[in-house]
Design an enzyme around this catalytic site. Structure first.
Site, PDB file in Angstrom:
ATOM      1  N   HIS A 232      -9.811   8.954   3.379  1.00 16.51           N
ATOM      2  CA  HIS A 232      -9.594   7.755   4.175  1.00 16.51           C
ATOM      3  C   HIS A 232     -10.478   7.788   5.418  1.00 16.51           C
ATOM      4  O   HIS A 232     -10.766   8.845   5.969  1.00 16.51           O
ATOM      5  CB  HIS A 232      -8.132   7.643   4.625  1.00 16.51           C
ATOM      6  CG  HIS A 232      -7.212   7.194   3.536  1.00 16.51           C
ATOM      7  ND1 HIS A 232      -5.992   7.787   3.301  1.00 16.51           N
ATOM      8  CD2 HIS A 232      -7.330   6.204   2.615  1.00 16.51           C
ATOM      9  CE1 HIS A 232      -5.386   7.170   2.292  1.00 16.51           C
ATOM     10  NE2 HIS A 232      -6.171   6.214   1.862  1.00 16.51           N
TER      11      HIS A 232
ATOM     12  N   ASP B 142       0.829  -1.203   0.000  1.00 23.14           N
ATOM     13  CA  ASP B 142       0.000   0.000   0.000  1.00 23.14           C
ATOM     14  C   ASP B 142       0.873   1.266   0.000  1.00 23.14           C
ATOM     15  O   ASP B 142       2.091   1.190  -0.126  1.00 23.14           O
ATOM     16  CB  ASP B 142      -0.929  -0.051   1.218  1.00 23.14           C
ATOM     17  CG  ASP B 142      -2.167   0.807   1.087  1.00 23.14           C
ATOM     18  OD1 ASP B 142      -2.369   1.401   0.012  1.00 23.14           O
ATOM     19  OD2 ASP B 142      -2.939   0.868   2.056  1.00 23.14           O
ATOM     20  N   HIS B 143       0.236   2.409   0.200  1.00 32.98           N
ATOM     21  CA  HIS B 143       0.881   3.724   0.118  1.00 32.98           C
ATOM     22  C   HIS B 143       2.342   3.754   0.573  1.00 32.98           C
ATOM     23  O   HIS B 143       2.652   3.413   1.703  1.00 32.98           O
ATOM     24  CB  HIS B 143       0.122   4.728   0.992  1.00 32.98           C
ATOM     25  CG  HIS B 143      -1.259   5.020   0.514  1.00 32.98           C
ATOM     26  ND1 HIS B 143      -1.570   6.117  -0.253  1.00 32.98           N
ATOM     27  CD2 HIS B 143      -2.419   4.359   0.703  1.00 32.98           C
ATOM     28  CE1 HIS B 143      -2.861   6.120  -0.512  1.00 32.98           C
ATOM     29  NE2 HIS B 143      -3.404   5.063   0.057  1.00 32.98           N
TER      30      HIS B 143
END
Length: 360
Positions: free
Chosen positions: A226, A109-110
């Site tokens: 988010h 992920d990020h």
């Protein structure tokens, strides 16, 4: 119509099989939920849900989740725990995915600029695995340089894409900011204008990356945030994705080409079903889900404790008598399984929302 397992195999997919899966998703009008996992237990819950729903799935590891997987007691000053945890998680998924009989993508992920040592460590593991097995360890990785200038974002991502193309590993990149807070990255005060990507941005990325490979996805911002917020507090505009696709098709000289870009939906937890369906119709092939499945895992444990509270106050003694043992209740396999059950239910909801179920 042939089923998905006639197109790609069960187990971890890489390279051309990733390409086939994403094209199948676009052609059939569904997206693949990418669920953040932090343990073998959460991985098992995701795979069990995918098996029961007959759906492909993505398992992803964040930098913080990777460190947790390796152990919170480890030093992570140079990202060593995050590297080790992500690599161990990927190997674990490879070890069990085929047993569940589902196609799986393993993703990181990020990764912001300050976390590039983590990214480099995972790529080194990919390259070593490729040398031994002819494919990367992970299916894909995400670089999130959205806080940098567009020019730097594209240049750095392309440099990594050139490296990843040699081992048939997909790159996901982000252009525009995802608001809110997740895993220590806080964009709650970001300028609202940066929450919306422009069509020209998508074309600049597509044109540059396509010179290297077609194994890339773009997380375009359309108001994404988010976390979970009250209905009405977040304004998503997934219709903008259709404009991005049309702009790229026009630049390619193929105005009738539908959805030439593989797009990604970040901040999917708590999103309205209508927005999800609109996004998928405009070429979104992956949606991140974390906050909702975290709650899904917790609620099973919470409900178990509330239902069995009288049996969880000591090793001996419960409502049935002062000498009655309670091992059958505090055994971690019991309450962890209860958490898995409710997480499984929430992952199945994602398959339903995204149209991913019953694909084989």
């Amino acid at each position: 119509m042939s089923g998905l397992l006639d197109i790609v195999p069960a187990g971890v997919l890489t390279g051309d099989n990733v390409r086939k899966l994403l094209k199948h998703a676009q052609e059939q009008g569904y997206a693949i939920p990418s669920i953040n996992c932090t343990s073998t237990s959460t991985i098992n819950a995701v795979l069990e849900a995918a098996r029961d729903a007959k759906a492909p799935v993505m398992i992803q590891f964040s930098q913080g989740g990777s460190a947790f997987f390796a152990g919170k007691g480890l030093n992570n000053k140079n990202q060593e725990a995050s590297i080790a945890g992500a690599v161990a998680g990927a190997h674990y998924v490879r070890g069990v995915a085929k047993l569940y009989g589902v196609p799986v993508l393993v993703h990181s992920d990020h990764c912001a600029k300050k976390l590039l040592p983590w990214f480099d460590g995972m790529l080194e593991a990919d390259e070593a695995y490729f040398k031994a097995h002819g494919e990367p360890l992970f299916s894909s990785h995400m670089l999130d340089l959205s806080e940098e200038s567009k020019e730097e974002n594209i240049a750095v991502c392309r440099k990594y894409l050139e490296r990843m193309a040699k081992i048939n590993c997909l790159l996901e990149m982000e252009i525009g900011i995802t608001g809110g807070e997740e895993d220590g990255v806080n964009n709650e005060g970001v300028d609202n204008a940066r929450l919306y990507t422009q069509p020209e941005d998508i074309w600049d990325i597509y044109r540059s990356f396509s010179e290297v490979t077609d194994l890339f996805t773009i997380a375009a911002a359309f108001g994404n945030v988010h976390g979970v917020y009250a209905v009405g507090n977040v304004r998503l505009h997934p219709e903008l994705l259709g404009k991005h696709q049309a702009y790229v098709a026009e630049k390619l000289g193929k105005p009738d080409l539908k959805n030439p870009v593989f797009l990604v939906f970040h901040g999917g937890s708590g999103s309205d079903a209508k927005d999800i369906h609109t996004a998928v119709s405009h070429g979104v092939v992956k949606m991140n889900v974390d906050t909702d499945t975290q709650w899904g895992y917790w609620v099973g444990l919470k409900d178990f404790y509330e239902a069995k509270k009288g049996y969880l106050q000591g090793q001996i003694g419960n409502p049935e008598g002062p000498e009655k043992p309670n091992k059958a209740y505090y055994d971690p396999r019991v309450w962890i399984r209860e958490a898995e059950k409710t997480m499984i239910g929430r992952v199945k909801e994602s398959f339903k929302e995204l149209g991913t179920a019953n694909k084989f």
